[in-house]
Design an enzyme around this catalytic site. Structure first.
Site, short mmCIF file in Angstrom:
data_model
loop_
_atom_site.label_atom_id
_atom_site.label_comp_id
_atom_site.label_asym_id
_atom_site.label_seq_id
_atom_site.Cartn_x
_atom_site.Cartn_y
_atom_site.Cartn_z
N GLU A 111 -19.70 0.12 -2.93
CA GLU A 111 -20.51 0.99 -3.08
C GLU A 111 -20.79 2.50 -1.61
O GLU A 111 -21.65 2.73 -1.52
CB GLU A 111 -21.64 0.52 -3.03
N HIS A 127 -22.08 -3.39 -10.74
CA HIS A 127 -21.91 -4.04 -9.57
C HIS A 127 -23.01 -2.43 -8.91
O HIS A 127 -23.42 -1.83 -7.40
CB HIS A 127 -22.16 -4.85 -9.31
N GLU A 128 -21.33 -1.87 -8.13
CA GLU A 128 -21.39 -1.04 -7.24
C GLU A 128 -21.91 0.88 -7.43
O GLU A 128 -22.50 1.04 -6.82
CB GLU A 128 -19.89 -0.19 -7.05
N HIS A 170 -25.48 -0.32 -6.77
CA HIS A 170 -25.74 -0.01 -5.02
C HIS A 170 -26.53 1.43 -4.01
O HIS A 170 -26.77 1.68 -4.12
CB HIS A 170 -24.30 -0.87 -4.20
N GLU A 199 -27.52 -7.15 -1.40
CA GLU A 199 -26.66 -7.93 -3.14
C GLU A 199 -27.23 -8.50 -4.39
O GLU A 199 -26.88 -8.82 -5.17
CB GLU A 199 -25.57 -8.50 -2.39
N ASP A 247 -19.05 -10.66 9.39
CA ASP A 247 -18.36 -11.11 7.96
C ASP A 247 -17.93 -12.58 7.84
O ASP A 247 -16.78 -12.74 6.69
CB ASP A 247 -16.15 -10.30 8.67
N TYR A 271 -25.34 -12.89 -2.39
CA TYR A 271 -25.77 -12.70 -3.99
C TYR A 271 -25.92 -13.18 -5.21
O TYR A 271 -27.46 -12.71 -5.62
CB TYR A 271 -24.12 -12.64 -4.72
N1 BES Z 1 -20.84 -4.25 -0.43
C1 BES Z 1 -19.56 -5.41 -1.34
C2 BES Z 1 -18.73 -5.85 -0.72
C3 BES Z 1 -19.17 -5.69 0.75
C4 BES Z 1 -19.36 -6.69 0.90
C5 BES Z 1 -17.47 -5.71 1.87
C6 BES Z 1 -19.79 -7.13 2.81
C7 BES Z 1 -17.65 -5.54 2.49
C8 BES Z 1 -18.51 -6.51 3.53
C9 BES Z 1 -19.37 -5.00 -2.75
O1 BES Z 1 -20.33 -4.46 -3.55
C10 BES Z 1 -19.10 -5.93 -3.50
O2 BES Z 1 -20.03 -7.79 -3.23
N2 BES Z 1 -18.35 -6.43 -4.39
C11 BES Z 1 -17.79 -7.34 -5.01
C12 BES Z 1 -17.53 -7.18 -6.24
C13 BES Z 1 -18.80 -7.58 -7.55
C14 BES Z 1 -19.09 -7.55 -9.03
C15 BES Z 1 -19.75 -8.80 -6.64
C16 BES Z 1 -16.57 -8.00 -4.51
O3 BES Z 1 -15.55 -7.21 -3.42
O4 BES Z 1 -16.54 -9.01 -5.25
ZN ZN Z 2 -22.28 -5.72 -3.66
#
Ligand code: BES
Ligand code: ZN
Length: 616
Positions: free
Chosen positions: A276, A300-301, A304, A323, A380, A388
């Site tokens: 995002e 989703h993005e 955010h 999330e 990480d 989520y």
């Molecule tokens: N912010 C996240 C991606 C993220 C989280 C990057 C933690 C690094 C550390 C992003 O908004 C996200 O949740 N992406 C999901 C997609 C979504 C539709 C659930 C993904 O990457 O799958």
């Molecule tokens: Zn997200």
């Protein structure tokens, strides 16, 4: 007299942000594709927030080369502290004299990135779509910004940004372009690209990309940017939904705050579905499935832009506030556009993912708590579906407890209260309680709620009641497959002709539950339904899982093939995990072959999955 300063809320930063707060950062960098480096300097405006008259500034840094440092225009003494695992080597800057409360000083740091930088991926010509120009992009969430430049790398500090970036190729950043920039960019000729972000943002939202990038409109305030040869298909995929998503969520909360909402479709090694970054969402090319069925990633993005980017979780321990809220809002957008049962269908997919995560970690694991303790951990490693979907389940529960209408009123209140701020779970709780203070019935319900269980109990929360109408058809079909070979069920391609790609996903997830199919049946399913060749990667990925678990050796090659075409961790990590159970040597050989294709974050995680560290 020295003020007592509480320990900072974020355990994953080494910076002394309880003494100083960064109010503005100017990032001046030149992009050197051949050396795979950024070279330049950052200037942080730091405001003293203590009258303890601290004489040192500690910033996060990891694997960066630091040159001269100036404080208020004069060279300053500095040192790197010993490395501390994923948190890196903190940078300690000595001040000549103490700085008084509220005084602001400029700290100017000359810096170069190194080849160990975990935030940047550098692609050679051969690794890009039209093989003409190199490419680079960043991914800073959660704590990788410190590997680009020293900073207070915590979501608990937000500042405005200026980006002055010199590159021979077009540049995208997480700010609005300064339109009266002096030169019109010419490919191959170095130009200065300037951006400004006037809304304060945390370091993890700092973003850069540069490469052979072209843009096309997908709405009145939106463009999609990508490699010129992919532009049209990306435009088609996104132009029908982007603006209606924005309008929908603006009605749920309040107007969009960032000016433009754009999407950059990255090369296939982008490690996430989407990120995002303000002004420009970064997204995987795997959402371009030619059926507009993966646009929920965009919903989703986009969401955010309120939850996460305006109202930011104060630390990675409260990540569910980013999330969980975002999934909740994403599903509200879907409900408003397609109807309530689509929201429940999406929630059913989410509940399944949550149960998988909890099984994977174990029901007592710290990382299955809504608010885990992350002191000493790499965020990480703690990343999973839990924040989520447990977060969504909690908000969905509150909505049902209070009633939809009442909860709908709370939503804009919460996003107004914490707009531009960072927030933790306790502030969320007290804001909710305060909002309903004069409503006796709601207050009682909230007082009686077992907050501690929601926040700190590991494992699954109570399962909500979902409308299963869109899922029932696929549950039935899955049951029929599981009844083979004993039953007389005769599969035909027409079984799935009326199903959406997401329904096929749910079907395959059901097939994966409990006892695997036989190898013959799995093969038959792939052939009759044409699954292995699906353009929709969610479908192709799950079918490979079905085949691998069924012991169908014929899917090993297509699996290895997919692992060389996509670097999105959501697919890559589970595919390696399953592949190594079927044939560990193929898994290792495949990883060796493609490891340079993956983003450093993905490469590191797969290394952990394949070669060690059991938690990852
Ligand atoms: N912010 C996240 C991606 C993220 C989280 C990057 C933690 C690094 C550390 C992003 O908004 C996200 O949740 N992406 C999901 C997609 C979504 C539709 C659930 C993904 O990457 O799958
Ligand atoms: Zn997200």
């Amino acid at each position: 007299m020295a003020t007592l300063i509480n320990p900072p809320r974020d355990p994953n930063t080494l910076s002394n942000y309880n003494n100083w707060i960064c109010t503005h950062t100017t990032a001046n960098f030149e992009i050197f594709f051949e050396q795979k480096k950024l070279i330049g300097n950052v200037i942080h405006k730091l405001r003293s927030i203590t009258n303890a008259e601290t004489e040192e500034i500690i910033l996060d840094s990891n694997h960066v080369d630091i040159g001269e440092i100036q404080v208020a225009g004069s060279p300053a003494k500095w040192e790197l502290l010993p490395p501390l695992g994923p948190y890196g080597t903190a940078l300690k800057i000595k001040l000549d004299q103490p700085v008084k409360l509220d005084e602001i000083i400029d700290v100017n740091i000359s810096v170069q990135t190194t080849e160990k930088c975990t935030a940047l991926q550098w692609l050679t010509l051969a690794q890009t779509s039209n093989k003409k120009h190199p490419y680079m992009f960043s991914q800073c969430q959660a704590i990788h910004a410190r590997s680009i430049f020293p900073c207070q790398d915590t979501p608990d500090v937000k500042c405005t940004f200026d980006f002055n970036i010199t590159s021979p190729l077009p540049v995208i950043a997480s700010g609005l372009p300064v339109r009266d920039a002096p030169s019109t960019p010419q490919p191959g000729v170095k130009s200065l690209y300037q951006f400004h972000q006037k809304v304060p943002i945390p370091s993890y939202l700092f973003a850069l990309a540069s490469g052979d990038i072209a843009e096309a409109p997908i709405g009145p305030r939106s463009v999609v940017a990508t490699s010129p040869d992919k532009l049209q298909e990306c435009q088609w995929e996104l132009e029908a939904d982007t603006e209606r998503f924005i309008k929908t969520i603006e009605k749920i909360i309040y107007p969009y705050a960032w000016g433009e909402y754009n999407v950059l479709i990255l090369p296939p090694s982008f490690p996430y579905g989407g990120m995002e970054n303000p002004v420009f969402t970064f997204a995987t090319p795997s959402i371009i499935s030619k059926d507009r069925e993966n646009v929920d990633v965009i919903a989703h993005e986009l969401a955010h832009s309120w939850s996460g980017n305006l109202v930011t979780s104060a630390s990675w321990e409260h990540f569910w506030l980013n999330e969980g809220w975002t999934v909740y809002l994403e599903r509200k957008i879907l409900a408003a556009i397609h109807g309530e049962k689509y929201r429940d269908f999406s929630a059913i997919i989410g509940w399944k993912a949550l149960t998988d995560s909890v099984e994977h970690y174990g029901h007592d694991h710290e990382f299955t708590k809504l608010v885990p303790t992350l002191k000493g951990e790499d965020p990480d490693d703690a990343f999973s579906t839990v924040p989520y979907e447990k977060g969504f389940t909690f908000l969905f529960h509150l909505e049902h407890l209070l009633g939809k209408e009442k909860f709908d009123h709370f939503i804009p209140h919460y996003f107004t209260t914490f707009k531009g701020k960072s927030v933790d779970s306790y502030e969320f709780k007290s804001t909710l309680l305060d909002f309903f203070e004069s409503d006796a019935e709601a207050s009682k319900l909230l007082q009686d709620l077992d907050w501690d269980a929601w926040f700190y109990k590991p494992g699954l929360p109570p399962k909500p009641d979902f409308d299963t109408s869109l899922a029932d058809v696929v549950y039935e079909l899955a049951k029929k497959w599981k009844s083979l070979p004993e039953s007389s069920f005769q599969p035909q391609s027409s079984d799935i002709q009326d199903l959406t790609a997401n329904q096929i996903v749910v079907f395959l997830e059901q097939v994966l539950l409990e006892r695997p199919l036989t190898a013959d049946l799995s093969k038959l399913m792939g052939e009759i339904y044409g699954l292995a060749k699906s353009e929709n990667i969610e479908v192709a990925n799950l079918y490979l899982q079905v085949g691998l678990k069924a012991g169908d050796k014929s899917v090993i090659e297509p699996t290895a093939d997919l692992l060389g075409r996509i670097g999105r961790m959501k697919f890559v990590r589970p595919l390696y995990r399953t592949l190594q159970k079927v044939d560990r040597q193929v898994a290792i050989d495949t990883f060796e072959k493609y490891k340079d294709f993956y983003h450093p974050i993905c490469r590191g995680m797969v290394e952990k999955d394949l070669f060690g560290k059991k938690d990852a």
